[in-house]
Scaffold this motif. Structure first.
Motif, short mmCIF file in Angstrom:
data_model
loop_
_atom_site.label_atom_id
_atom_site.label_comp_id
_atom_site.label_asym_id
_atom_site.label_seq_id
_atom_site.Cartn_x
_atom_site.Cartn_y
_atom_site.Cartn_z
N UNK B 30 5.78 57.29 7.42
CA UNK B 30 4.75 57.39 8.44
C UNK B 30 4.92 56.43 9.61
N UNK B 31 5.48 55.23 9.36
CA UNK B 31 5.53 54.24 10.43
C UNK B 31 6.96 53.86 10.82
N UNK B 32 7.95 54.53 10.22
CA UNK B 32 9.32 54.26 10.67
C UNK B 32 10.06 55.57 10.97
N UNK B 33 10.46 56.27 9.93
CA UNK B 33 11.31 57.46 10.15
C UNK B 33 10.63 58.48 11.08
N UNK B 34 9.37 58.80 10.81
CA UNK B 34 8.69 59.77 11.65
C UNK B 34 8.11 59.14 12.91
N UNK B 35 7.76 57.88 12.81
CA UNK B 35 7.02 57.20 13.88
C UNK B 35 7.89 56.88 15.08
#
Lengths: 445, 483
Positions: B30-35
């Protein structure tokens, strides 16, 4: 006297030649520990400067500048820690995991504690202006972070220390008793002093850089003044190492000592003396010459770090290699025994199959089915009496001439009896086995 | 057997790993790969929508930067530490399996580490140079290009770790040839990656909705625009996420599906599992609804209707991880090591000689009437404690009482008849690894646990006992005799 455990090892080959794994371990560990040192030392230096900053605003600015580096150093410290963790896990699996387990609660608490202390350092860094009127509270945030930064290394030290001494494992009851092993605290103070020494040199470099806009931040302090602060910190901490170093040596158990280890360590000491000499010379010299020996000092201190890191590994290898050798022999013995038992089991299986074939040949058409029954059903069903589920004789009564219904039930049972638990389904029994099984059930006498 | 075992007797050992791993997956997806691609897109939008004189829309850029700050702070603290925490907890709970995996996957993990170090450095550069890059259009454009590059990098770290996860579910040909390449090309790898990629994007969108609501004022002109971009982002990825999850389920190997349905076959689990399916359905449709509503009436979006799909989408991800873990059973490494940490190939030896004889950490060398309970306790610790507690979550008493009747005294003989065959009926259970005497001791110990309410201390507080025939001293004595 039976007190040194000899477990068997993970029976898989090391992923790479041992010498290469050792090099990777030592090099990656040193990269990791340098940033850990800067993170811990930086937070202590920040606390000191911010407290002094209550009276002299310039120190507050110094504190803020050091604090800005901690969060970067801490990110590198964590991420660089993964490679040595991986390598020590591969090389010393049994020793490392055993130490982890024996100090388990404290070991796993590292995770939330480090996450919290990192959040505290961000909070501290990003609220500098917002909390300018609540200075004591702001300092308290960092004081808490420093306290945690000082505690967490103890847990690591307890583990890397405990893993070296299988002969002590049986006497350990949790973290506190492992903490009481004689050489934990000397190694700990050795680490703290190293942190302060490196941080001192780091401050001298970081704020002395040409492209660091020093004059934008400071009104009164000069570059020379801050560089001197860095040098003094480095010098004081390095000199203290000459006290803690011998204590560490004196408290280490004899089993890992060797001439090779001593020569590595003493070479490191000699280089350290050289570095300290030039630190003193720099501090006694004029402001214009503050950079003159800096490279020399940094290079020699780097060599010290490499020597000490290598000496540390040589000690570990010396201490554990005899035990590892015995463990390898024991693992091989176990593998052999396991192999023999597998062959024996295969023979037994073949005999059982022959017995079934013989029974069938003599006209008993339920022998095969009985074997299937014993495999899948005997846990809950007996021939004539109630166990978890009803006896086989009762099944025969219900399903005589209704074989298809019986098979359907076995593959996906419902719930009939209020006093018994629901039977799990057996879709995995294949058609041939099912045929034999129902043959047995419906022909029970 | 080879390690003194850490054990959490109330919380359950698996729960510790699960808790840490699920927090990590939330943050990572949620906060790295997609973010990162999501934030880069927003940053770019600021430049595109600004006037010809400006470098970027400053209010917009400020909002995006603050959103990135949340991602930055959380990923570099809780995200990084829970990642390390998965290793720490796995080493405590499951030392043999993680020790084996590291030996097989050393280079995989090492590569992962190099990519990961670069990722952290790149994230720091991206976030810490944000302010300075606003000084010229060229710098800003370079910053945005860097953002796209960082996004690709972040995805790569996931692509590597998923290979390892896929391997643990189904080792493919690894059991035969034990090479890294065959483990990496295992059959679940691509489907899982296909599922995780769009799902990470969707979860990042859910985080995005929440952060926009927190960082913009109600009447701010940038809020509706930002919300609409996020809504489009979510609607773009959501169908892919749903399709990929269907595909993913279809390729899970036959044996595992059968195994799963066995578990689902129990009444309790069926109810639970149905609930999970509904949560997935509700989570995806609530996000879709929120996105459509946002596109239609962007000014009528409030915090509450944003939070609900956010929480649900986290649940969605958590459930997937739960199922992924469950279908691995009875193995911890498919067809190689059971979840009790005993290798399949060692079973004939252990069932012949007993597990205590081959265990380093037990004080029992021979089971007698006097030490039966002590022996049962050690057998329980070795064979059962990785998944069962004495009285806590998934306790051994609970599972037996569910079968034999709640509150009724357990019958020792029934348990002795049940345990050696349970793996045939309950296919998620590993076979019982010990011999007859140990079975008797174990059944007595379980009965004792039920009657006394006693608990079981792990090595972290109780320490360990040494099997005298597994000491260095004994081993050397044996060698001396051979001379």
């Amino acid at each position: 006297m039976n007190n040194t455990p000899l477990p068997k090892d993970i029976p898989l080959d090391l992923p790479l030649p041992e010498w290469l794994l050792v090099i990777l371990l030592v090099v990656s560990f040193l990269a990791h520990i340098v940033f850990v040192n800067l993170m811990v030392g930086g937070s202590i230096a920040t606390l000191w400067a911010e407290i002094k900053g209550l009276r002299n605003k310039e120190y507050d600015i110094l504190a803020q500048e050091i604090a800005a580096t901690i969060t970067v150093n801490k990110s590198l410290a964590v991420v660089l820690g993964v490679a040595p963790l991986l390598s020590i896990n591969a090389l010393y699996t049994i020793y490392f995991y055993t130490a982890n387990s024996l100090t388990g609660i404290m070991w796993i608490l590292i995770i939330p504690m480090v996450a919290i202390v990192f959040l505290l350092t961000y909070l501290h860094k990003y609220t500098w202006e917002a909390m300018a009127n609540m200075k004591l509270l702001h300092i308290a945030i960092n004081a808490l972070a420093v306290a945690m930064f000082l505690f967490i290394p103890l847990i690591f030290l307890v583990n890397v220390n405990l893993m070296l001494f299988p002969e002590k494992w049986m006497s350990v009851r949790g973290f506190l008793s492992a903490l009481a092993l004689p050489n934990v605290f000397p190694r700990y103070f050795h680490f703290i002093c190293a942190s302060l020494a490196l941080t001192g040199l780091f401050i001298t470099w970081y704020m002395g850089r040409k492209n660091y806009p020093f004059e934008e931040y400071f009104q009164v302090f000069t570059r020379a003044k801050v560089k001197r602060i860095g040098y003094q910190l480095a010098l004081g901490a390095s000199v203290a190492q000459f006290l803690f170093g011998p204590i560490v040596m004196a408290t280490l158990p004899a089993k890992g000592f060797s001439w090779s280890m001593m020569s590595v360590i003493l070479s490191g000491v000699a280089v350290a003396v050289y570095a300290v000499y030039y630190m003193i010379k720099t501090l006694r010299g004029s402001d214009a010459d503050l950079n003159k020996y800096f490279r020399r000092i940094v290079i020699s201190m780097s060599i010290v770090v490499v020597f000490m890191g290598s000496g540390r590994h040589v000690y570990r290898a010396n201490a554990l290699n005899p035990h590892r050798e015995l463990m390898a022999q024991k693992t091989a013995e176990f593998e052999q025994a396991s192999k023999e038992a597998r062959e024996q089991a295969l023979n037994k299986q073949a005999e059982a199959n022959e017995a079934i074939a013989a029974a069938e040949a003599s006209g008993d058409n339920t022998a095969k089915g009985k074997a299937v029954f014993n495999n899948y059903c005997a846990a809950c069903h007996k021939e004539t009496s109630l166990l978890v589920g009803p006896p086989v004789t009762e099944m025969k009564e219900i399903y005589t001439d209704k074989k298809a219904d019986l098979i359907k039930w076995i593959k996906s049972p419902g719930k009939k009896r209020p006093d018994a638990p629901q039977m799990p389904p057996f879709p995995q029994i294949n058609d041939t086995d099912m045929e034999d099984l129902t043959q047995y059930i419906l022909n029970i006498k | 057997m080879d390690f003194p075992l850490f054990h959490l007797d109330w919380l359950n050992d698996r729960f510790l790993i699960a808790m840490i791993a699920i927090i990590h997956v939330f943050i990572n997806h949620g906060l790295a790969v997609g973010f990162l691609p999501y934030i880069t897109l927003l940053e770019q939008q600021g430049v595109v929508k600004s006037g010809p004189e400006d470098i970027t829309d400053l209010a917009w850029d400020k909002m995006v930067q603050r959103m990135m700050m949340v991602g930055f702070v959380i990923t570099t603290t809780m995200g990084a530490m829970t990642g390390v925490g998965i290793w720490f907890s796995a080493a405590l709970i499951s030392p043999n399996s993680i020790g084996s995996l590291i030996r097989v996957f050393y280079w995989g993990w090492f590569t992962e580490w190099i990519v990961f170090v670069s990722e952290v450095v790149f994230i720091m550069i991206y976030f810490l140079t944000w302010k300075n890059s606003n000084k010229s259009l060229r710098a800003k454009q370079r910053h945005i290009r860097f953002g796209w590059f960082l996004s690709a990098f972040s995805w790569l770290t996931m692509a590597i770790i998923v290979a390892i996860l896929g391997f643990m579910m189904d080792p493919g040909n690894w059991v035969e040839d034990q090479s890294l390449l065959s483990a990496l090309t295992n059959p679940i790898y691509l489907p899982q990656l296909l599922f995780r990629t769009p799902t990470a994007m969707v979860v990042a969108g859910a985080f995005g909705f929440l952060l926009i609501m927190l960082f913009t004022k109600k009447d701010s002109p940038i809020r509706p625009t930002a919300l609409k971009t996020t809504a489009t982002w979510v609607l773009l990825w959501l169908p892919m996420s749903i399709l990929a999850s269907i595909y993913y389920y279809n390729v899970i190997p036959e044996a595992m599906t059968a195994n799963m349905s066995t578990a689902v076959g129990t009444m309790d689990f069926a109810k639970y599992y149905d609930l999970l399916k509904y949560i997935i359905l509700i989570a995806t449709s609530s996000l879709a609804l929120l996105a459509i509503w946002t596109l239609w009436k962007p000014k009528k979006v409030n915090l509450i209707i944003v939070i609900i799909p956010f929480v649900l989408s986290l649940g969605f991800l958590g459930i997937f991880e739960r199922v992924r873990e469950f279908i691995r059973k009875p193995y911890v490494i498919g067809n190689y090591m059971y979840s009790n940490l005993i290798r399949e190939e060692d079973y004939p030896l252990l069932q012949r000689d007993g597990i205590l004889k081959h265990s380093t950490y037990t004080s029992i060398t021979e089971i007698t009437e006097e030490n039966k309970l002590e022996a049962g306790k050690d057998v329980f610790m070795i064979a059962c404690s990785r998944c069962h507690t004495s009285q806590g979550i998934n306790s051994i008493i609970f599972v037996f009482e569910k079968m034999y009747g709640e509150g009724k005294p357990l019958d020792i003989n029934s348990m002795k008849a049940y345990i050696p065959n349970m793996h045939n009926g309950r296919t998620y259970m590993p076979p019982y690894p010990g011999n007859e005497e140990e079975l008797d001791a174990l059944a007595h110990y379980i009965f004792y646990l039920q009657q006394s309410g006693a608990t079981l201390e792990g090595a972290q507080s109780a320490g360990a006992h040494l099997n005298p025939t597994h000491s260095v001293e004994h081993f050397i004595e044996q060698k001396t005799k051979q001379q």
